[in-house]
Design a protein around this motif. Structure first.
Motif, PDB file in Angstrom:
ATOM      1  N   LEU A 261      73.383  50.576  44.060  1.00 47.50           N
ATOM      2  CA  LEU A 261      74.027  50.480  45.376  1.00 47.50           C
ATOM      3  C   LEU A 261      74.572  51.448  45.870  1.00 47.50           C
ATOM      4  CD1 LEU A 261      74.326  48.340  47.846  1.00 47.50           C
ATOM      5  CD2 LEU A 261      75.972  48.055  47.440  1.00 47.50           C
ATOM      6  N   SER A 262      75.571  52.342  45.362  1.00 47.42           N
ATOM      7  CA  SER A 262      75.753  53.504  45.739  1.00 47.42           C
ATOM      8  C   SER A 262      75.335  54.246  46.219  1.00 47.42           C
ATOM      9  CB  SER A 262      77.176  54.085  45.091  1.00 47.42           C
ATOM     10  OG  SER A 262      76.406  54.361  44.029  1.00 47.42           O
ATOM     11  N   GLU A 263      73.584  54.607  45.113  1.00 53.99           N
ATOM     12  CA  GLU A 263      72.427  55.691  45.846  1.00 53.99           C
ATOM     13  C   GLU A 263      72.217  55.338  47.126  1.00 53.99           C
ATOM     14  OE1 GLU A 263      71.263  58.946  45.545  1.00 53.99           O
ATOM     15  OE2 GLU A 263      72.745  58.524  44.516  1.00 53.99           O
ATOM     16  N   VAL A 264      71.439  53.486  46.604  1.00 56.34           N
ATOM     17  CA  VAL A 264      70.769  53.375  48.270  1.00 56.34           C
ATOM     18  C   VAL A 264      72.141  53.580  49.710  1.00 56.34           C
ATOM     19  CG1 VAL A 264      70.177  51.683  50.140  1.00 56.34           C
ATOM     20  CG2 VAL A 264      70.249  51.324  46.808  1.00 56.34           C
ATOM     21  N   ILE A 265      73.093  53.086  49.901  1.00 57.93           N
ATOM     22  CA  ILE A 265      74.057  53.659  50.824  1.00 57.93           C
ATOM     23  C   ILE A 265      74.098  55.025  51.277  1.00 57.93           C
ATOM     24  CG2 ILE A 265      76.598  53.647  51.608  1.00 57.93           C
ATOM     25  CD1 ILE A 265      76.407  51.000  49.641  1.00 57.93           C
TER      26      ILE A 265
ATOM     27  N   ALA B 123      69.876  64.926  55.296  1.00 59.08           N
ATOM     28  CA  ALA B 123      70.633  63.907  55.356  1.00 59.08           C
ATOM     29  C   ALA B 123      71.658  64.944  56.826  1.00 59.08           C
ATOM     30  CB  ALA B 123      72.207  64.263  54.086  1.00 59.08           C
ATOM     31  N   THR B 124      71.907  63.838  58.018  1.00 63.85           N
ATOM     32  CA  THR B 124      72.897  64.206  58.672  1.00 63.85           C
ATOM     33  C   THR B 124      74.440  64.084  57.897  1.00 63.85           C
ATOM     34  OG1 THR B 124      73.672  62.405  59.055  1.00 63.85           O
ATOM     35  CG2 THR B 124      71.532  63.016  60.448  1.00 63.85           C
ATOM     36  N   GLN B 125      75.884  65.419  58.718  1.00 56.92           N
ATOM     37  CA  GLN B 125      77.074  65.569  58.950  1.00 56.92           C
ATOM     38  C   GLN B 125      77.117  64.291  58.339  1.00 56.92           C
ATOM     39  OE1 GLN B 125      78.475  67.976  56.860  1.00 56.92           O
ATOM     40  NE2 GLN B 125      79.802  67.418  57.081  1.00 56.92           N
TER      41      GLN B 125
ATOM     42  N   TRP C 123      65.632  50.320  52.403  1.00 57.22           N
ATOM     43  CA  TRP C 123      65.447  51.550  51.905  1.00 57.22           C
ATOM     44  C   TRP C 123      65.380  51.856  49.814  1.00 57.22           C
ATOM     45  CZ3 TRP C 123      64.118  56.575  53.807  1.00 57.22           C
ATOM     46  CH2 TRP C 123      65.066  57.240  52.434  1.00 57.22           C
ATOM     47  N   ASN C 124      65.908  51.166  49.650  1.00 54.29           N
ATOM     48  CA  ASN C 124      65.410  50.168  47.733  1.00 54.29           C
ATOM     49  C   ASN C 124      64.236  50.075  47.661  1.00 54.29           C
ATOM     50  OD1 ASN C 124      67.199  50.134  45.481  1.00 54.29           O
ATOM     51  ND2 ASN C 124      66.676  48.057  45.592  1.00 54.29           N
ATOM     52  N   LYS C 125      63.872  49.402  48.817  1.00 54.33           N
ATOM     53  CA  LYS C 125      61.921  49.184  48.241  1.00 54.33           C
ATOM     54  C   LYS C 125      61.430  50.858  48.749  1.00 54.33           C
ATOM     55  CE  LYS C 125      62.027  45.296  46.388  1.00 54.33           C
ATOM     56  NZ  LYS C 125      61.615  44.980  45.221  1.00 54.33           N
ATOM     57  N   GLY C 126      61.563  51.746  48.472  1.00 53.01           N
ATOM     58  CA  GLY C 126      60.983  52.589  49.660  1.00 53.01           C
ATOM     59  C   GLY C 126      61.166  52.442  50.756  1.00 53.01           C
TER      60      GLY C 126
END
Length: 171
Positions: free
Chosen positions: A3-7, A154-156, A110-113
């Protein structure tokens, strides 16, 4: 994915491949939204899944002409179907309840790509007309949904020190 990686890795996607979304993945994504918490467990939401090319193009126009919305294989319209819950005894909970469910949906995608992009810039009356939404129902958010052409950078983000206070509010 954890979950933390998804977020941490989720990005707003504005370019989609043309391939259709796997139906089982779509069901799992909608199931994640269904399981979201809500004030008083009222679950004041309805999600409209739009695949029709013409309707998607009309929705893109209703989203201030953001053409990429209509280029995704699917567009999801999140609606608030009822009222009743309150936050702090002064604010109705339905916009927040739907936003929580929509966040579940976006993270599950996002977790499903699958990529999404939270759209808040839309003409609610036009969206209601396109999707035949009754007057008492409110449109809260819209997202295109599909496989990203590429993952945006990624955005800041603000540091924790800038957004967290201990015990009392500090500027």
């Amino acid at each position: 994915m954890e979950l933390s990686e998804v977020i941490k890795s989720r990005r707003s996607v504005r370019k989609f491949r043309s391939e259709e979304v796997v139906e089982e993945d779509l069901k799992e994504i909608l199931e994640a939204a269904r399981m979201a918490p809500s004030a008083g467990n009222l679950q004041p939401w309805k999600f409209i899944v739009v695949r029709n090319e013409k309707k998607k193009r009309y929705l893109a126009q209703a989203c201030s002409g953001q053409e990429f919305v209509g280029e995704a294989p699917v567009v999801i319209v999140a609606c608030a179907t009822g009222r009743g819950g309150f936050i702090g005894k002064y604010m109705e909970s339905w916009p927040i309840d739907v936003a929580i469910a929509f966040t579940h949906l976006i993270l599950a995608a996002w977790n499903k790509g699958l990529g999404t992009c939270w759209i808040g810039d839309f003409d609610e009356e036009k969206v209601k007309e396109i999707c035949e939404i009754p007057p008492e129902v409110r449109v809260v958010a819209i997202t295109p949904l599909g496989y990203p052409v590429k993952v945006p950078q990624a955005t800041q983000r603000k540091s924790l020190e800038r957004i967290v206070s201990e015990e009392v509010y500090t500027p």
